[in-house]
Design a protein around this motif. Sequence first.
Motif, PDB file in Angstrom:
ATOM      1  N   VAL A  11       0.863  -1.183   0.000  1.00 37.78           N
ATOM      2  CA  VAL A  11       0.000   0.000   0.000  1.00 37.78           C
ATOM      3  C   VAL A  11       0.899   1.231   0.000  1.00 37.78           C
ATOM      4  O   VAL A  11       1.730   1.398   0.897  1.00 37.78           O
ATOM      5  CB  VAL A  11      -0.928   0.031   1.228  1.00 37.78           C
ATOM      6  CG1 VAL A  11      -1.857   1.244   1.157  1.00 37.78           C
ATOM      7  CG2 VAL A  11      -1.737  -1.255   1.327  1.00 37.78           C
ATOM      8  N   LEU A  14      -1.440  -1.264  -4.252  1.00 41.07           N
ATOM      9  CA  LEU A  14      -2.583  -0.426  -3.909  1.00 41.07           C
ATOM     10  C   LEU A  14      -2.133   1.006  -3.650  1.00 41.07           C
ATOM     11  O   LEU A  14      -1.084   1.233  -3.043  1.00 41.07           O
ATOM     12  CB  LEU A  14      -3.279  -0.960  -2.653  1.00 41.07           C
ATOM     13  CG  LEU A  14      -3.980  -2.310  -2.771  1.00 41.07           C
ATOM     14  CD1 LEU A  14      -4.294  -2.857  -1.387  1.00 41.07           C
ATOM     15  CD2 LEU A  14      -5.250  -2.184  -3.595  1.00 41.07           C
ATOM     16  N   LYS A  15      -2.948   1.948  -4.092  1.00 44.20           N
ATOM     17  CA  LYS A  15      -2.687   3.352  -3.800  1.00 44.20           C
ATOM     18  C   LYS A  15      -3.703   3.837  -2.779  1.00 44.20           C
ATOM     19  O   LYS A  15      -4.913   3.679  -2.953  1.00 44.20           O
ATOM     20  CB  LYS A  15      -2.800   4.196  -5.068  1.00 44.20           C
ATOM     21  CG  LYS A  15      -2.551   5.687  -4.833  1.00 44.20           C
ATOM     22  CD  LYS A  15      -2.714   6.481  -6.118  1.00 44.20           C
ATOM     23  CE  LYS A  15      -2.496   7.974  -5.885  1.00 44.20           C
ATOM     24  NZ  LYS A  15      -2.669   8.758  -7.133  1.00 44.20           N
ATOM     25  N   TYR A  31      -9.001   1.782  -1.031  1.00 38.27           N
ATOM     26  CA  TYR A  31      -7.773   1.986  -1.785  1.00 38.27           C
ATOM     27  C   TYR A  31      -8.050   1.762  -3.270  1.00 38.27           C
ATOM     28  O   TYR A  31      -9.071   1.179  -3.649  1.00 38.27           O
ATOM     29  CB  TYR A  31      -6.692   1.003  -1.336  1.00 38.27           C
ATOM     30  CG  TYR A  31      -6.282   1.111   0.118  1.00 38.27           C
ATOM     31  CD1 TYR A  31      -6.094   2.345   0.724  1.00 38.27           C
ATOM     32  CD2 TYR A  31      -6.065  -0.035   0.884  1.00 38.27           C
ATOM     33  CE1 TYR A  31      -5.705   2.440   2.052  1.00 38.27           C
ATOM     34  CE2 TYR A  31      -5.673   0.046   2.208  1.00 38.27           C
ATOM     35  CZ  TYR A  31      -5.497   1.282   2.789  1.00 38.27           C
ATOM     36  OH  TYR A  31      -5.111   1.377   4.097  1.00 38.27           O
ATOM     37  N   GLU A  32      -7.110   2.191  -4.092  1.00 45.45           N
ATOM     38  CA  GLU A  32      -7.205   1.967  -5.539  1.00 45.45           C
ATOM     39  C   GLU A  32      -6.214   0.876  -5.934  1.00 45.45           C
ATOM     40  O   GLU A  32      -5.019   0.992  -5.668  1.00 45.45           O
ATOM     41  CB  GLU A  32      -6.892   3.257  -6.295  1.00 45.45           C
ATOM     42  CG  GLU A  32      -6.980   3.114  -7.805  1.00 45.45           C
ATOM     43  CD  GLU A  32      -6.599   4.385  -8.546  1.00 45.45           C
ATOM     44  OE1 GLU A  32      -6.636   4.375  -9.799  1.00 45.45           O
ATOM     45  OE2 GLU A  32      -6.244   5.385  -7.880  1.00 45.45           O
ATOM     46  N   LEU A  33      -6.718  -0.168  -6.555  1.00 41.59           N
ATOM     47  CA  LEU A  33      -5.848  -1.241  -7.030  1.00 41.59           C
ATOM     48  C   LEU A  33      -5.269  -0.825  -8.379  1.00 41.59           C
ATOM     49  O   LEU A  33      -5.988  -0.704  -9.368  1.00 41.59           O
ATOM     50  CB  LEU A  33      -6.634  -2.547  -7.166  1.00 41.59           C
ATOM     51  CG  LEU A  33      -5.850  -3.758  -7.687  1.00 41.59           C
ATOM     52  CD1 LEU A  33      -4.717  -4.132  -6.735  1.00 41.59           C
ATOM     53  CD2 LEU A  33      -6.788  -4.949  -7.899  1.00 41.59           C
ATOM     54  N   ASP A  40      -5.307  -7.888  -5.078  1.00 41.86           N
ATOM     55  CA  ASP A  40      -5.188  -7.472  -3.676  1.00 41.86           C
ATOM     56  C   ASP A  40      -5.766  -8.495  -2.704  1.00 41.86           C
ATOM     57  O   ASP A  40      -5.911  -8.202  -1.514  1.00 41.86           O
ATOM     58  CB  ASP A  40      -5.873  -6.121  -3.465  1.00 41.86           C
ATOM     59  CG  ASP A  40      -7.375  -6.183  -3.715  1.00 41.86           C
ATOM     60  OD1 ASP A  40      -7.796  -6.951  -4.600  1.00 41.86           O
ATOM     61  OD2 ASP A  40      -8.127  -5.456  -3.043  1.00 41.86           O
ATOM     62  N   LYS A  60      -8.128  -3.794  -0.739  1.00 40.73           N
ATOM     63  CA  LYS A  60      -8.516  -2.425  -1.100  1.00 40.73           C
ATOM     64  C   LYS A  60      -9.815  -2.013  -0.413  1.00 40.73           C
ATOM     65  O   LYS A  60     -10.091  -0.818  -0.271  1.00 40.73           O
ATOM     66  CB  LYS A  60      -8.667  -2.284  -2.616  1.00 40.73           C
ATOM     67  CG  LYS A  60      -9.867  -2.987  -3.219  1.00 40.73           C
ATOM     68  CD  LYS A  60      -9.993  -2.691  -4.701  1.00 40.73           C
ATOM     69  CE  LYS A  60     -11.224  -3.372  -5.299  1.00 40.73           C
ATOM     70  NZ  LYS A  60     -11.357  -3.073  -6.742  1.00 40.73           N
TER      71      LYS A  60
END
Length: 335
Positions: free
Chosen positions: A117, A140-141, A160-162, A167, A187
């Motif tokens: 992450v 992940l962001k 979160y953004e994959l 994930d 995420k």
Amino acid sequence: MVLSCKCGNNCIKIASDVLENISSFYQPCAECEDFKLKKFKPLKDQMDLKKIDSNLGRCGCGKRHMDVVMVQILKIMIDEGLKSIKSTLRMVGTPLITPGYPTPYIPYLPEKSLVIVVDEMGKGCAERILREVPEVKGVLKGDPKKTVGLKDSRSDSYVYELLSGCDMRCDIVPSPSGNICIYKNQKEIHIEFSRSNSPKIEKILRIQSKYDSPKILDSTCGPGTLGIASLKSDAQKVVFNDIWPPAVEMTLINLEVNGFPVERLVNMNNTNPKGQLDGLIASGDKFEVYCMDIRDLVNDLNEKFDIGIVDTFPGVENQEFVKSLSTLCQEIIII
């Protein structure tokens, strides 16, 4: 119920398969190289950045020291302009091994055993990390300090953004009845780090032991950890509930993984415009699974429970939840 991952790969395995070799899964072999890296010292001052690639520190057994894996990730982020040349390992992101299992040593990672992450990340860099770092399963962001999920019906959700890969992770959670495997699409589910013991489960089972085969209402079940521990410890029945559909989906998967067959009653894709479900979702021999606001759930249940569990996110006021459960439960446990 078929256990399938959104990525199409065989990411979800039954608990016995995951646990079979877990004690040695991250253990180095006799030939694995040890690394002494300083987390707060710039990487450029510890090694030649030009020599960092997927072969650095790789043993013939296929594993690498986790710090070396993070070194390669940092090198790629520096190359892509996301980190400065003076960056340290502490600045890379939050590494989450899978299966998550506590070890007394820094783990040595096999392929596809790490989800990371990162708060600063571009899709191109994430795809490069996935392509060049064999140990990485997904990138992940997001902000690891933020609570992932839905706190209550009045809040907005955060996920979160994959950016690349998959994930889906598994955490190994200890219980007196044996280890439990808890899968999470990371995420959408809050991060909990694996420990050698689980104070939450210990508290639940200590109170559960006062009753003879109690009926339990886990009103904020998340991915199902506490309720599954209760089922494994001879609860007569457990009702799982969470307002967050991704948590309910993970609960269904985790029940199956840990030996409790699930009959789905609702298509999880049939959410309302707010992305929510409502009502009874699935059932099994000793359990039911709901996706509702607790305050509405108590009006749908026509039975009494020995124990009610309230395990909310930090900062969430639980007085209303406790008040609602008090109409159905003899005893309420606040985690």
